[in-house]
Scaffold this motif. Structure first.
Motif, short mmCIF file in Angstrom:
data_model
loop_
_atom_site.label_atom_id
_atom_site.label_comp_id
_atom_site.label_asym_id
_atom_site.label_seq_id
_atom_site.Cartn_x
_atom_site.Cartn_y
_atom_site.Cartn_z
N ALA A 40 1.05 -1.16 0.11
CA ALA A 40 0.03 0.10 -0.02
C ALA A 40 0.79 1.46 -0.09
O ALA A 40 0.48 2.25 -0.96
CB ALA A 40 -1.02 0.09 0.94
N ALA A 41 1.84 1.39 0.69
CA ALA A 41 2.82 2.30 0.78
C ALA A 41 3.42 2.60 -0.47
O ALA A 41 3.42 3.89 -1.01
CB ALA A 41 3.99 1.95 1.83
N MET A 47 3.74 6.86 2.49
CA MET A 47 4.77 6.44 3.34
C MET A 47 5.80 5.72 2.37
O MET A 47 5.83 5.33 1.36
CB MET A 47 4.30 5.36 4.22
N GLY A 48 6.82 5.87 3.10
CA GLY A 48 8.15 5.22 2.39
C GLY A 48 9.10 4.80 3.66
O GLY A 48 8.61 4.68 4.90
N PHE A 49 10.00 4.09 3.04
CA PHE A 49 11.20 3.55 4.16
C PHE A 49 12.48 4.26 3.84
O PHE A 49 12.95 4.08 2.76
CB PHE A 49 11.20 2.17 3.99
N LEU A 50 12.91 4.82 5.02
CA LEU A 50 14.18 5.58 4.85
C LEU A 50 15.11 5.02 5.92
O LEU A 50 14.98 4.71 7.08
CB LEU A 50 13.93 6.94 5.34
N GLY A 122 20.58 2.66 -1.03
CA GLY A 122 19.50 2.11 -1.56
C GLY A 122 19.21 2.59 -3.33
O GLY A 122 20.03 3.23 -3.74
N GLU A 123 18.04 2.20 -3.75
CA GLU A 123 17.78 2.77 -4.93
C GLU A 123 16.36 3.51 -4.66
O GLU A 123 15.26 3.00 -4.48
CB GLU A 123 17.52 1.86 -6.12
N ALA A 124 16.43 5.06 -4.72
CA ALA A 124 15.13 5.79 -4.43
C ALA A 124 14.19 5.31 -5.46
O ALA A 124 12.77 5.34 -5.04
CB ALA A 124 15.49 7.29 -4.43
N LEU A 125 14.16 5.15 -6.39
CA LEU A 125 12.90 4.76 -7.36
C LEU A 125 12.44 3.47 -7.13
O LEU A 125 11.24 3.12 -7.71
CB LEU A 125 13.45 4.95 -9.00
N MET A 126 12.80 2.66 -6.19
CA MET A 126 12.05 1.40 -5.82
C MET A 126 10.74 1.92 -5.15
O MET A 126 9.90 1.27 -4.99
CB MET A 126 12.91 0.85 -4.62
N GLN A 127 11.05 3.06 -4.48
CA GLN A 127 9.72 3.74 -3.94
C GLN A 127 9.48 5.00 -4.77
O GLN A 127 9.45 6.16 -4.27
CB GLN A 127 10.02 4.09 -2.48
N HIS A 128 9.06 4.86 -5.95
CA HIS A 128 9.14 6.26 -7.05
C HIS A 128 8.10 7.21 -6.49
O HIS A 128 8.03 8.33 -6.71
CB HIS A 128 9.12 5.75 -8.33
N ARG A 129 6.86 6.42 -5.81
CA ARG A 129 5.85 7.24 -5.79
C ARG A 129 6.14 8.35 -4.39
O ARG A 129 6.01 9.48 -4.57
CB ARG A 129 4.35 6.83 -5.53
N PHE A 130 6.63 7.61 -3.42
CA PHE A 130 7.00 8.36 -2.33
C PHE A 130 8.19 9.33 -2.65
O PHE A 130 8.30 10.38 -2.24
CB PHE A 130 7.72 7.36 -1.29
N ALA A 131 9.11 9.06 -3.68
CA ALA A 131 10.36 9.74 -4.04
C ALA A 131 9.71 10.96 -4.60
O ALA A 131 10.15 12.13 -4.49
CB ALA A 131 11.18 8.83 -4.90
N VAL A 132 8.81 11.01 -5.44
CA VAL A 132 8.29 12.03 -6.33
C VAL A 132 7.66 13.25 -5.32
O VAL A 132 7.71 14.22 -5.43
CB VAL A 132 7.33 11.52 -7.45
N LYS A 133 6.79 12.43 -4.39
CA LYS A 133 6.21 13.29 -3.32
C LYS A 133 7.32 14.28 -2.68
O LYS A 133 7.09 15.46 -2.39
CB LYS A 133 5.44 12.63 -2.70
N LEU A 134 8.12 13.30 -2.15
CA LEU A 134 9.11 14.15 -1.38
C LEU A 134 10.06 15.11 -1.95
O LEU A 134 10.37 16.25 -1.58
CB LEU A 134 10.05 12.93 -0.56
N LEU A 135 10.36 14.83 -3.23
CA LEU A 135 11.05 15.84 -4.04
C LEU A 135 10.23 16.92 -4.71
O LEU A 135 10.73 18.20 -4.43
CB LEU A 135 11.63 15.01 -5.30
#
Ligand code: SF4
Length: 286
Positions: A40-41, A47-50, A122-135
């Motif tokens: 779901a995340a 949500m993401g994992f940092l 890690g590879e940020a685009l593994m969580q690309h939706r979280f990455a885009v929201k944060l960026l």
């Protein structure tokens, strides 16, 4: 994301996002999150994992950088110095709101120091939706944004998503297909496709190339990477990163088989030779 992750965060009991460096070993911090909640995340990006936030980097983009290190990577680079970030649930489950608030603390300082925010892994685009929201949130705050990526999942980003990214730090790990696969476990093709797409859009790239004696330093490979990067037209800088052994302890602590025990860091002359190959292709290399 499950109730426990949310309640930890709400109660202020969630592990600290700050770290002195990404070399801190972080394991199982999101292990209590169910697979359903992980999915779901990933689907929503709420949500993401940092692994952590670190401050004061002068290496991960222009000026002084705040870096968020994501957890999760499907590649298996033999020289990886943060294998704890391979597993997404080793990271801290974080709402995008909390991550943005963490970044907001540094906003004024970054403006004074002409710095910015870099999302790495890690590879940020593994969580690309979280990455885009944060960026996108960083950009809305007027903060310069950089994405550090191997580029293999670049096609997950829409053209609109790319607008939230001022600079791509693109990790080119080799050239020869067989050697690239032996080094990373993956094919180089999608990375090159993403580089070409960024070039077509005029999106600035800084290339990062890890120099590992005996693994990535074959003259023809370095020259081929340089020729490709030089031909793109949007590569503003190349950083030749000397291999080091600082991540070895993580492999041992995680019970992973580390194959580079006997590999030494490259000499200053070897680094300079690689830089010279990039300069010969018309690029600035350091
Ligand atoms: S892409 Fe980065 S995080 Fe993933 S294995 Fe390679 S070096 Fe490690």
């Amino acid at each position: 994301m499950g109730p426990r992750a949310l309640s930890d965060e709400a109660a202020g009991k969630a592990p600290s996002l700050g770290a002195k460096s990404p070399f801190e070993l972080r394991v199982n911090l999101g292990a209590h999150v169910s697979e359903t909640d992980v999915r779901a995340a990933l689907a929503t990006g709420d949500m993401g994992f940092l692994h952590s936030f670190t401050t004061g980097s002068a290496l991960d983009g222009p000026g002084v950088r705040v870096v968020a290190w994501t957890a999760g990577c499907m590649w298996r680079c033999l020289y990886c110095h943060n294998p704890d970030t391979w597993t997404m649930t080793n990271g801290i489950p974080v709402s995008v709101t909390r991550a943005v608030e963490e970044l907001r603390k540094y906003r004024a300082g970054l403006a004074v120091m002409s710095g910015g925010f870099t999302l790495s892994g890690g590879e940020a685009l593994m969580q690309h939706r979280f990455a885009v929201k944060l960026l996108a949130a960083a950009k809305d705050m007027g903060i310069h944004t950089a994405l550090d990526t191997h580029g293999c999942y670049g096609d997950r980003l829409s053209d609109a998503d790319l607008e939230s990214i001022d600079l791509v730090l693109l990790d080119l790990k080799g050239w020869d297909p067989a050697r690239h696969r032996a080094l990373t476990g993956m094919d180089i093709g999608p990375t090159l496709d993403f580089a070409r797409r960024l070039a077509a859009r005029g999106k600035p790239i800084w290339v990062r190339f890890v120099l590992v004696p005996g693994l990535t330093d074959a003259a023809e490979d370095v020259e081929d990477v340089a020729a490709f990067a030089g031909g793109l037209g949007n590569v503003r800088r190349v950083d030749v990163l000397p291999f080091h052994q600082m991540g070895r302890f993580k492999w041992k602590a995680l019970g992973l088989r580390y194959q580079l025990d006997d590999v030494r860091p490259p000499s200053a002359e070897e680094v300079e030779r690689a830089c010279a190959a990039f300069r010969a292709a018309g690029l600035k290399a350091y």
